[in-house]
Design an enzyme around this catalytic site. Structure first.
Site, PDB file in Angstrom:
ATOM      1  N   ARG A   1      -5.283  -2.451   8.562  1.00  0.00           N
ATOM      2  CA  ARG A   1      -6.456  -3.277   8.259  1.00  0.00           C
ATOM      3  C   ARG A   1      -6.088  -4.322   7.207  1.00  0.00           C
ATOM      4  O   ARG A   1      -5.085  -4.202   6.515  1.00  0.00           O
ATOM      5  CB  ARG A   1      -7.631  -2.408   7.795  1.00  0.00           C
ATOM      6  CG  ARG A   1      -7.329  -1.518   6.629  1.00  0.00           C
ATOM      7  CD  ARG A   1      -8.550  -0.718   6.178  1.00  0.00           C
ATOM      8  NE  ARG A   1      -8.152   0.322   5.236  1.00  0.00           N
ATOM      9  CZ  ARG A   1      -7.953   1.598   5.551  1.00  0.00           C
ATOM     10  NH1 ARG A   1      -8.154   2.015   6.786  1.00  0.00           N
ATOM     11  NH2 ARG A   1      -7.562   2.468   4.644  1.00  0.00           N
TER      12      ARG A   1
ATOM     13  N   SER B   1      -8.229  -5.328   4.657  1.00  0.00           N
ATOM     14  CA  SER B   1      -8.746  -4.949   3.339  1.00  0.00           C
ATOM     15  C   SER B   1      -9.155  -6.140   2.471  1.00  0.00           C
ATOM     16  O   SER B   1      -8.815  -6.200   1.283  1.00  0.00           O
ATOM     17  CB  SER B   1      -7.723  -4.078   2.594  1.00  0.00           C
ATOM     18  OG  SER B   1      -7.464  -2.904   3.306  1.00  0.00           O
TER      19      SER B   1
ATOM     20  N   ASP C   1       0.835  -1.208   0.000  1.00  0.00           N
ATOM     21  CA  ASP C   1       0.000   0.000   0.000  1.00  0.00           C
ATOM     22  C   ASP C   1       0.870   1.259   0.000  1.00  0.00           C
ATOM     23  O   ASP C   1       1.994   1.244   0.492  1.00  0.00           O
ATOM     24  CB  ASP C   1      -0.904  -0.027   1.251  1.00  0.00           C
ATOM     25  CG  ASP C   1      -2.061   0.947   1.134  1.00  0.00           C
ATOM     26  OD1 ASP C   1      -2.335   1.441   0.019  1.00  0.00           O
ATOM     27  OD2 ASP C   1      -2.700   1.220   2.167  1.00  0.00           O
TER      28      ASP C   1
ATOM     29  N   LEU D   1      10.699 -20.705  -4.333  1.00  0.00           N
ATOM     30  CA  LEU D   1       9.641 -19.840  -3.806  1.00  0.00           C
ATOM     31  C   LEU D   1       8.352 -19.985  -4.605  1.00  0.00           C
ATOM     32  O   LEU D   1       8.382 -19.958  -5.837  1.00  0.00           O
ATOM     33  CB  LEU D   1      10.112 -18.377  -3.891  1.00  0.00           C
ATOM     34  CG  LEU D   1       9.073 -17.319  -3.492  1.00  0.00           C
ATOM     35  CD1 LEU D   1       8.922 -17.271  -1.977  1.00  0.00           C
ATOM     36  CD2 LEU D   1       9.469 -15.936  -4.022  1.00  0.00           C
TER      37      LEU D   1
ATOM     38  N   ARG E   1     -11.574   2.545  -8.904  1.00  0.00           N
ATOM     39  CA  ARG E   1     -10.620   3.639  -9.190  1.00  0.00           C
ATOM     40  C   ARG E   1     -10.889   4.238 -10.567  1.00  0.00           C
ATOM     41  O   ARG E   1     -11.519   3.595 -11.409  1.00  0.00           O
ATOM     42  CB  ARG E   1      -9.192   3.104  -9.118  1.00  0.00           C
ATOM     43  CG  ARG E   1      -8.844   2.706  -7.716  1.00  0.00           C
ATOM     44  CD  ARG E   1      -7.425   2.221  -7.585  1.00  0.00           C
ATOM     45  NE  ARG E   1      -7.198   1.915  -6.184  1.00  0.00           N
ATOM     46  CZ  ARG E   1      -6.069   2.100  -5.533  1.00  0.00           C
ATOM     47  NH1 ARG E   1      -5.018   2.564  -6.170  1.00  0.00           N
ATOM     48  NH2 ARG E   1      -5.965   1.816  -4.261  1.00  0.00           N
TER      49      ARG E   1
ATOM     50  N   HIS F   1       2.895   3.657  -8.731  1.00  0.00           N
ATOM     51  CA  HIS F   1       2.754   2.242  -9.109  1.00  0.00           C
ATOM     52  C   HIS F   1       4.001   1.769  -9.864  1.00  0.00           C
ATOM     53  O   HIS F   1       4.484   0.655  -9.649  1.00  0.00           O
ATOM     54  CB  HIS F   1       1.505   2.039  -9.975  1.00  0.00           C
ATOM     55  CG  HIS F   1       0.225   2.370  -9.270  1.00  0.00           C
ATOM     56  ND1 HIS F   1      -0.036   1.974  -7.976  1.00  0.00           N
ATOM     57  CD2 HIS F   1      -0.881   3.078  -9.669  1.00  0.00           C
ATOM     58  CE1 HIS F   1      -1.242   2.407  -7.611  1.00  0.00           C
ATOM     59  NE2 HIS F   1      -1.763   3.083  -8.618  1.00  0.00           N
TER      60      HIS F   1
ATOM     61  N   SER G   1      -7.413  -5.534  -6.017  1.00  0.00           N
ATOM     62  CA  SER G   1      -8.554  -6.153  -5.343  1.00  0.00           C
ATOM     63  C   SER G   1      -9.819  -6.048  -6.197  1.00  0.00           C
ATOM     64  O   SER G   1      -9.878  -5.242  -7.143  1.00  0.00           O
ATOM     65  CB  SER G   1      -8.793  -5.479  -3.984  1.00  0.00           C
ATOM     66  OG  SER G   1      -9.373  -4.203  -4.182  1.00  0.00           O
TER      67      SER G   1
ATOM     68  N   GLU H   1     -12.271  -4.639  -5.296  1.00  0.00           N
ATOM     69  CA  GLU H   1     -12.791  -3.285  -5.051  1.00  0.00           C
ATOM     70  C   GLU H   1     -12.004  -2.212  -5.817  1.00  0.00           C
ATOM     71  O   GLU H   1     -12.474  -1.081  -5.981  1.00  0.00           O
ATOM     72  CB  GLU H   1     -12.742  -2.957  -3.541  1.00  0.00           C
ATOM     73  CG  GLU H   1     -13.762  -3.738  -2.699  1.00  0.00           C
ATOM     74  CD  GLU H   1     -13.421  -5.218  -2.526  1.00  0.00           C
ATOM     75  OE1 GLU H   1     -12.221  -5.561  -2.400  1.00  0.00           O
ATOM     76  OE2 GLU H   1     -14.349  -6.058  -2.542  1.00  0.00           O
TER      77      GLU H   1
ATOM     78  N   GLU I   1       0.507 -13.548  12.129  1.00  0.00           N
ATOM     79  CA  GLU I   1       1.066 -12.400  12.847  1.00  0.00           C
ATOM     80  C   GLU I   1       1.040 -11.199  11.903  1.00  0.00           C
ATOM     81  O   GLU I   1       1.264 -11.357  10.694  1.00  0.00           O
ATOM     82  CB  GLU I   1       2.520 -12.691  13.249  1.00  0.00           C
ATOM     83  CG  GLU I   1       2.667 -13.862  14.188  1.00  0.00           C
ATOM     84  CD  GLU I   1       2.090 -13.568  15.573  1.00  0.00           C
ATOM     85  OE1 GLU I   1       2.286 -12.450  16.070  1.00  0.00           O
ATOM     86  OE2 GLU I   1       1.441 -14.468  16.136  1.00  0.00           O
TER      87      GLU I   1
HETATM   88  C1  FPP Z   1      -1.740   0.336  -3.441  1.00  0.00           C
HETATM   89  O1  FPP Z   1      -1.326   1.666  -3.470  1.00  0.00           O
HETATM   90  C2  FPP Z   1      -1.250  -0.363  -4.583  1.00  0.00           C
HETATM   91  C3  FPP Z   1      -2.012  -0.953  -5.557  1.00  0.00           C
HETATM   92  C4  FPP Z   1      -3.480  -0.958  -5.608  1.00  0.00           C
HETATM   93  C5  FPP Z   1      -1.401  -1.608  -6.685  1.00  0.00           C
HETATM   94  C6  FPP Z   1      -0.251  -2.475  -6.330  1.00  0.00           C
HETATM   95  C7  FPP Z   1       0.649  -2.522  -7.471  1.00  0.00           C
HETATM   96  C8  FPP Z   1       1.984  -2.494  -7.413  1.00  0.00           C
HETATM   97  C9  FPP Z   1       2.756  -2.460  -6.173  1.00  0.00           C
HETATM   98  C10 FPP Z   1       2.722  -2.519  -8.641  1.00  0.00           C
HETATM   99  C11 FPP Z   1       3.484  -3.777  -8.820  1.00  0.00           C
HETATM  100  C12 FPP Z   1       2.653  -4.998  -8.836  1.00  0.00           C
HETATM  101  C13 FPP Z   1       2.741  -5.966  -9.767  1.00  0.00           C
HETATM  102  C14 FPP Z   1       1.999  -7.226  -9.576  1.00  0.00           C
HETATM  103  C15 FPP Z   1       3.564  -5.824 -10.969  1.00  0.00           C
HETATM  104  P1  FPP Z   1      -2.433   2.789  -3.518  1.00  0.00           P
HETATM  105  O2  FPP Z   1      -2.607   3.204  -4.932  1.00  0.00           O
HETATM  106  O3  FPP Z   1      -3.684   2.323  -2.858  1.00  0.00           O
HETATM  107  O4  FPP Z   1      -1.748   3.921  -2.691  1.00  0.00           O
HETATM  108  P2  FPP Z   1      -2.488   4.994  -1.761  1.00  0.00           P
HETATM  109  O5  FPP Z   1      -3.191   4.217  -0.687  1.00  0.00           O
HETATM  110  O6  FPP Z   1      -1.376   5.817  -1.254  1.00  0.00           O
HETATM  111  O7  FPP Z   1      -3.434   5.753  -2.647  1.00  0.00           O
END
Ligand code: FPP
Length: 256
Positions: free
Chosen positions: A205, A207, A34, A145, A85, A51, A79, A81, A218
């Site tokens: 949380r 989520s 996050d 892994l 966006r 991202h 997700s 949800e 944990e």
């Molecule tokens: C949460 O940050 C992140 C995401 C919803 C996307 C996760 C994606 C990546 C980490 C990119 C790499 C992943 C792969 C599988 C190549 P947010 O946008 O909710 O951030 P914020 O809470 O600060 O708005």
């Protein structure tokens, strides 16, 4: 209990990887990545830049997991949800996932990583869905892994689908449903239960992430945003995990 390193990162021990050699590590670690948007905002960048930066972090953390010989790592990429966006951000993420997969398959093959996906993969854009299936197939004989990527994933949705599959397979006069039935029909079938959940960016949380599999996990959280999460932070989380006492509902402490 969530244990965070809030305010303690400055004191972090740089020999953490050395110390980890003495520790027993989690079999299955799950990460809520996050804070990409917040990371970008802090730098005056658009959200999608966060991202993009998050991809580099993911690559580093997977490498670290491989080096540490972890058994299973699961990451929350998108997700059920997250479709709420703005469409340009969703499109950007889907392209990012596609490009990442395309680029990383050979590296994962070299690193002996087995790949799986959790969630409604078949409802993603056909080219992403096809690439995901190809990647899983390409890496299926690896023995290191197990990396699971939760994409178009929701824990409640996963449970609902599991129950629906069980109901569909049941004979009319057989009403019994066991824990094993549920576990065998989850997207995570065959993976060990989650031992450790890591969440970046300060929110405390779950989520809708792996709500069944984290029953006795944990929790560990940091205020760092995902793009700033370093291998040393990951190692610190693993180290802290190894010093937790787990009781699994009993009275005797089970050393991690
Ligand atoms: C949460 O940050 C992140 C995401 C919803 C996307 C996760 C994606 C990546 C980490 C990119 C790499 C992943 C792969 C599988 C190549 P947010 O946008 O909710 O951030 P914020 O809470 O600060 O708005």
């Amino acid at each position: 209990m969530w244990q965070s390193l809030f305010g303690k990162n400055a004191e972090r021990d740089n020999t953490i990887f050395e110390k980890l050699k003495e520790c027993s590590l989690p079999r299955h670690t799950a990460i809520i990545m996050d804070g990409n948007g917040r990371w970008a905002k802090l730098r005056g960048l658009i959200r999608t830049a966060g991202h993009t930066a998050g991809v580099d972090t993911l690559r580093n953390i997977i490498k670290t997991a491989v080096d540490l010989k972890l058994e299973a790592l699961t990451v929350y990429a998108f997700s059920t949800e997250n479709w709420k966006r703005p469409a340009p951000e969703v499109d950007f993420l889907m392209t990012l996932f596609y490009d990442y997969l395309k680029k990383e398959i050979s590296e994962m093959k070299r690193d002996n990583v087995r790949l799986r996906f959790l969630g409604r993969i078949d409802e993603l854009a056909p080219r992403l869905c096809q690439l995901a299936h190809e990647a899983v197939d390409e890496l299926k004989d690896n023995t290191g892994l197990t990396l699971s990527v939760a994409m178009n994933y929701g824990g409640q949705d996963e449970l609902l689908r599991a129950v629906q599959k069980i109901a569909a397979a049941k004979k009319e006069n057989d009403r019994e449903i066991t824990l094993e039935d549920i576990e065998k029909n989850l997207d995570t079938a065959g993976l060990p239960p989650v031992d450790l959940v890591i969440r970046t960016s300060g929110d405390l949380r779950l989520s809708n992430f792996l709500i069944w599999q984290t029953a006795y996990a944990e929790f560990w959280a940091t205020e760092k945003n995902w793009p700033d999460f370093a291998p040393e932070d990951f190692a610190q989380a693993l180290y802290d995990f190894s010093h937790r006492e787990r009781r699994f509902g009993g009275v005797e402490a089970v050393k991690c």
